[in-house]
Design a protein around this motif. Sequence first.
Motif, PDB file in Angstrom:
ATOM      1  N   ARG A 181      -3.260  -4.245  -7.823  1.00 55.27           N
ATOM      2  CA  ARG A 181      -2.950  -2.829  -7.572  1.00 55.27           C
ATOM      3  C   ARG A 181      -1.480  -2.586  -7.260  1.00 55.27           C
ATOM      4  NH1 ARG A 181      -5.634  -1.065  -3.033  1.00 55.27           N
ATOM      5  NH2 ARG A 181      -6.037  -3.164  -2.264  1.00 55.27           N
ATOM      6  N   GLY A 194       3.434   7.318 -10.267  1.00 50.62           N
ATOM      7  CA  GLY A 194       2.387   8.189  -9.743  1.00 50.62           C
ATOM      8  C   GLY A 194       2.334   8.226  -8.231  1.00 50.62           C
ATOM      9  N   TRP A 235      -8.509   5.774  -5.755  1.00 52.28           N
ATOM     10  CA  TRP A 235      -8.288   5.518  -7.185  1.00 52.28           C
ATOM     11  C   TRP A 235      -7.231   6.491  -7.750  1.00 52.28           C
ATOM     12  CZ3 TRP A 235     -10.613   1.449  -9.614  1.00 52.28           C
ATOM     13  CH2 TRP A 235     -11.770   0.910  -9.040  1.00 52.28           C
ATOM     14  N   GLY A 236      -6.280   5.948  -8.488  1.00 55.73           N
ATOM     15  CA  GLY A 236      -5.308   6.786  -9.182  1.00 55.73           C
ATOM     16  C   GLY A 236      -4.197   7.332  -8.323  1.00 55.73           C
ATOM     17  N   GLN A 280      -7.107  11.727  -4.100  1.00 55.35           N
ATOM     18  CA  GLN A 280      -8.007  11.325  -5.181  1.00 55.35           C
ATOM     19  C   GLN A 280      -9.175  12.299  -5.272  1.00 55.35           C
ATOM     20  OE1 GLN A 280     -10.539   7.820  -4.734  1.00 55.35           O
ATOM     21  NE2 GLN A 280     -11.816   8.732  -6.323  1.00 55.35           N
ATOM     22  N   THR A 282      -0.939   6.411  -5.928  1.00 56.54           N
ATOM     23  CA  THR A 282      -0.006   5.352  -5.556  1.00 56.54           C
ATOM     24  C   THR A 282       0.650   5.682  -4.228  1.00 56.54           C
ATOM     25  OG1 THR A 282       0.445   4.833  -7.871  1.00 56.54           O
ATOM     26  CG2 THR A 282       2.045   4.057  -6.251  1.00 56.54           C
ATOM     27  N   PRO A 313      -7.436  16.058  -6.924  1.00 58.41           N
ATOM     28  CA  PRO A 313      -6.108  15.779  -7.501  1.00 58.41           C
ATOM     29  C   PRO A 313      -5.181  16.990  -7.537  1.00 58.41           C
ATOM     30  CG  PRO A 313      -7.852  14.827  -8.851  1.00 58.41           C
ATOM     31  CD  PRO A 313      -8.521  15.732  -7.859  1.00 58.41           C
ATOM     32  N   CYS A 346      -6.385   2.240  -3.797  1.00 60.25           N
ATOM     33  CA  CYS A 346      -5.115   2.896  -4.123  1.00 60.25           C
ATOM     34  C   CYS A 346      -4.165   1.867  -4.739  1.00 60.25           C
ATOM     35  CB  CYS A 346      -4.498   3.527  -2.881  1.00 60.25           C
ATOM     36  SG  CYS A 346      -3.763   2.343  -1.716  1.00 60.25           S
ATOM     37  N   ASP A 347      -3.114   2.355  -5.375  1.00 61.10           N
ATOM     38  CA  ASP A 347      -2.073   1.487  -5.924  1.00 61.10           C
ATOM     39  C   ASP A 347      -0.878   1.476  -4.980  1.00 61.10           C
ATOM     40  OD1 ASP A 347      -3.585   0.911  -8.235  1.00 61.10           O
ATOM     41  OD2 ASP A 347      -2.905   2.780  -9.167  1.00 61.10           O
TER      42      ASP A 347
END
Length: 778
Positions: free
Chosen positions: A222, A303, A186-187, A427, A189, A430, A268-269
Amino acid sequence: MRNGVFGENLLLGPGSMIWATLKLCPCFLAVLLCAVGLGAQQDERSELVSWEDGRRAVAGEFIVHFSERSCDLSVLREANRVLPDPEAYGRLVRGIRERNAAQRAPFSLRLRQLGGVVIEHYWIINASAVRIDPAKRAQLAMLPGVERVQPNYIYAPALTKASNARSHNSDAANLMTVNSRTVKGWGVTVAILDTGIDVRYQKSNRPHRLYYSGGSSSARNRIKAAFSVVSGKTGDDLTGHGTMCSHAVGGASWSTLAKVDNGCAPECDFVGINIASYANGSTTSAHLTRGWQRVLADVQRYGIKVANNSYSGSPDPSDATQQALDSAVVNGDVLVTVPSGNNGGNIRSTQAGYNGLSVGSVDNGSRKISSFSGRGTTSFGKVVPDMVAVGAGVYLAVPDQESRVSQVSGTSFSAPLVAGAAALARQANPKLSALSTKALLLNSTEDSSAGAGKGAGYMRAELLTEAAVAQDVFEDKIDQSAKKKLYPFLIKKAGRHSVTITWQRQKFASSAYENLDLRIYDGAKNLLASSILSGANSYDKVEWTFSAPGLYWAEVTASSLLNPHLTFAIAGLGQRSSIPVPTLTKISSSQTPVYGGGKLTLTGTRLDTVTQVLVGKQSVIPLSASPGSLAFVPPFPKLLGKVQVRVKNLAGTSNVLTLEYLPVTQPWLVGLQKLTSFMAVRDELWMRPSEVGIYYLSPSKQPSKLPGIVDLGIGNGFKSLSHFGVFVPNAIGQGSVQWSVPPGFAQISFFVQAVVIDSKTPAFPLQSSNLVQRIVLF
């Protein structure tokens, strides 16, 4: 698959020739792509030619490297260390691009005069891509400011389930919770520099379901961006290779089919960066460099924390593509993964990936090195791979197909598994930098000693994530003035343990390396294990088995530094604060002469964890230490008088004791006894700061005396005594005389001695120093 070299059905049809061949020969895909790049459809590119080193390149296109540059990318590095501000970061990038273009304007003009044109001025590295008649390459290399010219090379794209407990166990990592969120990337990229990704499933307006949260097209998409760095192309996948790699990174399971599985980081992105110059997926040095430049430019916009490039490449760290990769890591704080290649021991086309991670392949279940996995030592000294992951028989998504997957093999697919694991770590914590993430990845592996070709070992995503949450890594600096650092750490449970250090190069255009070595000692400072890999590898890892819990020491030594200091990450020692701060109760003497005082002893608690003794503003390493006492030799001070004495360990700094430096009471002469002709000599005299020393030389050891005035031990009654110089003291009473041994005095023996006189209040008899006997050997 879009219509390309072979056509959609030929490549993807379940009964096709290629489909069958993939099952029989796992590494056929990468070999096929490479072979097609030798003469297939060129996608508006120039004719291909072979250069003297046997590699393929674009005719008439070159990468020009320059000797000087005015653009400093450290501003981007600093911007990525503070809170993100995409707009401000974008302004910085635009400013760098404009200054770079202005600096290259004279070169552009001279190039046009030669009949050439600029394809692109890069700012991520100190180079430009150009097009010119190959016959004028020598003239191009002679232009002012040009350091060297390289061809525009061409590079090719190089699951039983790989996420379960038998393999990398990212499934277990995905079940962990940090800040009320499961660890699934999550968050974070991940940039995929490849043939594109399947952003238009069956030419619709939606991507393949693997890019949606939970694999549902009604959930979160995503993909943050998908584009091409090649003119006239889009971010959509040309061959399927990029889609497969992105699935391994963080694809979501979109079907109940047994062979459809999550990637390592299924939340993930993505940013898909299509670098394919040709319809078969191959790219060029120019386009791959441009791809890394886009990563650095878009770090804050999207990101980006991780990037994967599953292509062949150059093992030369000064190659344009490798400079750009390393620059993206350092200046963008991006963890990069690349494959070790699919030709076994032939690693001539394996990327250097110095600041990134080179990933090899093992077979699923057995963890044996895959037969095709690139391994060995490159011509530039790097041992590849850095680590391994499953890359054989992996089931991955096929573009435009959601009812089937394809079983493929290659290090192209082991590298993105590691990229996905990096997304989990970043993640989970961070605050981790790319450097610290790399240290944790290498330190959390298994089976490093189970056969050659595994590097630091086999990736374990759950161990990595646990270490990231536990903050089992920190960063420090080592510099030219202190090339050794000691770190105490406590191990509470007997068994096998590992410690890893990693660092990054910042002189991208150079093939020279900085190098650190790692050694582990027990509490009594007995050496237990060491790692002294070549500087061509940007890490050292030590593993050892111990039978008793207790205190251990990690020693980091700089064997080669190219800059004033080098930042490194060290994993496996626990958090810095896991050991209490030491305390001091007593010093063996509160006074010491400025010269010749010898060692002092401190008493207190936890002194066996001390890494530095701080005397005033100076730092010294302990001679020896136990829990209750510590010995050290005081350094020369800047001034006489009282200074503070403290000790320091990883947790912090102790209370203060006081030490007073006193002037010497008797002048003392210090100098070498054995000399050679032409040798430069520096002699020292220690005295009171108010005194001046008169230096004498004599071939005779017979004394020279004037009762009540002076008593020298040399000179034979002043008959053979020569004045040799004057010692003028500094603030602590240290004076020096520098001279050179003249020729013609081989095997000659002589004596030196000094007499001191107080320049303020002369007193008799004058004090004489010790005498020093010398011989000129040759």
